[in-house]
Design an enzyme around this catalytic site. Structure first.
Site, PDB file in Angstrom:
ATOM      1  NE  ARG A  11      -3.958  -2.083   2.282  1.00  6.73           N
ATOM      2  CZ  ARG A  11      -3.976  -3.399   2.072  1.00  6.73           C
ATOM      3  NH1 ARG A  11      -2.845  -4.075   1.991  1.00  6.73           N
ATOM      4  NH2 ARG A  11      -5.129  -4.045   1.954  1.00  6.73           N
ATOM      5  CG  ASP A  38      -4.312 -13.413   4.696  1.00 10.46           C
ATOM      6  OD1 ASP A  38      -4.904 -14.150   3.883  1.00 10.46           O
ATOM      7  OD2 ASP A  38      -3.734 -12.364   4.363  1.00 10.46           O
ATOM      8  N   GLY A  45      -0.823 -11.696  -5.633  1.00 16.79           N
ATOM      9  CA  GLY A  45      -2.209 -11.281  -5.823  1.00 16.79           C
ATOM     10  C   GLY A  45      -2.456  -9.831  -5.473  1.00 16.79           C
TER      11      GLY A  45
END
Length: 416
Positions: free
Chosen positions: A26, A295, A70
């Site tokens: 990010r 996760d 991903g």
């Protein structure tokens, strides 16, 4: 390469965890959009972040292959769509070509993005022609993948006229969305939640600013697992922010593992993970919704089985579109160890204590999924000599995982 693993009777010591790849990727996108060049030494050192760095550093590349990353695929799809005048073919591994991206592409196309499917509709590879995007409101499902939402949010300051992003349906993995919004806030973009809508300040723009990248709470979860299985053990995880101070949703692992008898003590330069079942009651049954932190699923499921704690775990709808179908991978690999799991229609996994005969030689397939390798390796504590196939997959997020295990007293023997 495959490892046959043997565990020590207890562990003590310390570990320098990898930096968070979720925060790193990010920060790299926001940095690129704000004109701030983030030094590679200040972000996570793993395959996913390497793929992002490579894609952002070559400003003239016409073909970008991000392999199995991903997060990079989703974030770069949005990023390249606003790079006016540039055309890029964005591709990945064979598995990546089977991971859906249509929800994100549809949302971007609604703003004017020029994105073409090179192969099967709804899946990479993508041919992206950067252009000027415009929209007042963007609608995107909130119940598919938070990475699609984060990808849109991060480019929102350069979408003309955008006032809000509206999330339809049930919003999953919200901590990852909040992580994105917090990093955007630190770079000058203020937002607020209005129900399921995210509302933006008018005419705000990114301000170049350095980022602090936390140690990775997802990586920490495997040490919680190990300590839960080895009583009277403790490990210090350096530079791991407390759950209260972290922007990572996976810090919820500390609370979950209290039900496995593990206590977290924070302070100083690290966080001590202590096995302390004498003061924390171990659960007789685990019921947890991982909708916000998917996760953690492999760590929690494998630990529950190894501790013989029946469970019902919900909120696993995103697991089917991860590096592998993690629901099916957990079911098949745990059966090799004698645990008979049930898969529910509502994206749940449960175990009522039913067991079958375990295989004479337990060999765990990882399916190119780093979290399969790291969650199953501690099973050597209960199943000495368990074999983990294709151990290289940990490089995706935690390249030094096996080195850290060895330093903690585990024995790793390379086998065919």
């Amino acid at each position: 390469m495959n490892y046959k693993i043997f565990a020590p009777n207890r562990i003590t010591g310390s570990v320098y965890l990898p930096l968070s790849k979720s925060i790193s990727n990010r920060a790299l996108i926001i940095g690129a959009l704000s004109g701030y060049d983030i030094e590679p030494c200040n972000v996570a050192k793993c395959d996913d972040t390497d793929a992002m760095l490579a894609a952002l550093s070559d400003k003239s590349a016409k073909k970008v292959n991000i392999g199995a990353a991903g997060t990079a695929m989703r974030f770069l799809t949005a990023y390249f769509s606003v790079q006016a005048g540039r055309e890029v073919l964005l591709d990945g591994s064979e598995r990546m070509r089977h991971r859906p991206i249509g929800v994100l592409v549809d949302a971007l196309r609604a703003c004017g993005a020029e994105i073409e499917y090179v192969g099967e509709d709804g899946f990479p590879p993508l041919r992206i022609k950067g252009t000027h995007l415009k929209a007042n409101v963007i609608q995107i499902p909130g119940n598919v993948s938070s990475q699609y939402i984060s990808a849109i949010l991060m480019i929102s300051p350069v979408i003309e006229g955008l006032e809000r992003v509206s999330l339809t349906g049930d919003v999953i993995s919200r901590p990852y969305i909040d992580m994105t919004l917090e990093l955007m806030r630190k770079s000058g973009i203020n937002t607020q939640w209005d129900g399921n809508d995210i509302v933006f300040e008018r005419e705000a723009c990114y301000k170049p600013k350095p980022f602090f990248i936390e140690s990775d709470w997802s990586a920490a979860s495997y040490w919680f697992e190990i300590v839960s299985l080895l009583p009277k053990s403790n490990i210090t995880l350096f530079h791991l922010l407390s759950p209260q101070g972290s922007v990572q949703g996976d810090s919820a692992v500390a609370k979950i593992f209290e039900q496995f008898g593990v206590r977290l003590v924070t302070g100083g330069s690290g966080s001590d993970v202590l096995s302390d079942a004498t003061t924390l009651k171990v659960a007789d049954f685990l019921s947890v919704d991982l909708k916000e932190t998917p996760d953690l699923a492999q760590t929690v499921v494998v630990t529950s089985c190894l501790l013989d704690i029946p469970f019902h775990i919900t909120g696993l709808q995103t697991l089917k579109i991860k590096e592998t179908d993690r629901i099916e991978a957990l079911r098949t690999q745990l059966r090799k160890m004698g645990y008979v799991l049930k898969v529910g229609n509502n994206f749940s996994l449960s175990w009522d204590g039913t067991k079958c005969e375990c295989e004479d030689v337990i060999r765990i397939d990882t399916f190119d999924d780093h979290r399969m390798a790291m969650a199953f390796a501690p099973a050597a504590i209960k199943f000495p000599g368990i074999i983990i196939n294709n151990v290289e997959v940990v490089s995706k997020s935690y390249p030094l995982y096996w080195t850290d295990l060895q330093n903690a007293g585990f024995t790793l023997n390379e086998v065919e």
